[in-house]
Design an enzyme around this catalytic site. Sequence first.
Site, PDB file in Angstrom:
ATOM      1  N   ASP A 102      31.798 -25.420 -28.607  1.00  0.00           N
ATOM      2  CA  ASP A 102      31.597 -24.128 -27.951  1.00  0.00           C
ATOM      3  C   ASP A 102      32.654 -23.745 -26.353  1.00  0.00           C
ATOM      4  O   ASP A 102      32.725 -24.051 -25.535  1.00  0.00           O
ATOM      5  CB  ASP A 102      30.134 -24.099 -26.327  1.00  0.00           C
ATOM      6  CG  ASP A 102      29.855 -22.832 -26.748  1.00  0.00           C
ATOM      7  OD1 ASP A 102      29.089 -22.033 -27.598  1.00  0.00           O
ATOM      8  OD2 ASP A 102      30.075 -21.983 -25.938  1.00  0.00           O
ATOM      9  N   GLN A 103      32.722 -22.369 -27.151  1.00  0.00           N
ATOM     10  CA  GLN A 103      34.366 -21.968 -26.286  1.00  0.00           C
ATOM     11  C   GLN A 103      33.790 -21.152 -24.765  1.00  0.00           C
ATOM     12  O   GLN A 103      34.743 -21.015 -24.066  1.00  0.00           O
ATOM     13  CB  GLN A 103      34.293 -20.081 -27.607  1.00  0.00           C
ATOM     14  CG  GLN A 103      36.123 -20.185 -26.828  1.00  0.00           C
ATOM     15  CD  GLN A 103      37.326 -21.077 -26.276  1.00  0.00           C
ATOM     16  OE1 GLN A 103      37.032 -21.670 -27.722  1.00  0.00           O
ATOM     17  NE2 GLN A 103      38.235 -21.105 -25.618  1.00  0.00           N
TER      18      GLN A 103
END
Length: 152
Positions: A102-103
Amino acid sequence: MAATIHGRFLALYPSQAPTAADILHTPEQTLRQAGLSRSKVSYVRDLAAKVQSGLPTLEQLATQDDDAIIQILTQVKGIGRWSAQMLLIFRLQRQDVWPTDDQGIRNALQRLYQLEEPPSKAETERCGQPWQPYRSIAAWYLWRSLAMADWG
């Protein structure tokens, strides 16, 4: 935009939530007119076909461990590890899911630890270890920290 498309999709089936059979019998053009891209039509149809073939329900999945759920769900076209993890966190309310891809998590860790760049997947994994067995909760706070940072 997603909410609009979701509303149009549901409007195709006004009397009830669509079944897998309903989706498989809906012409592609009708689904496209509701706003689904060609790839999304393919994904929705693959999911419907797998449901008809015995994909476990959410209630059945809830009895499985996290890795088994990810393994099952990623067999559906368009559902990757991240999507399965979001289901684990937000729908099944699992407390120890750490979405290393997840960025947002990576950006929040960069800010928290004042790193020059977002951490790699391996570094993100290491960062999450101290928060076990509550990494989902830590992830939520990290996501919220990004929203709070936008305030000022």
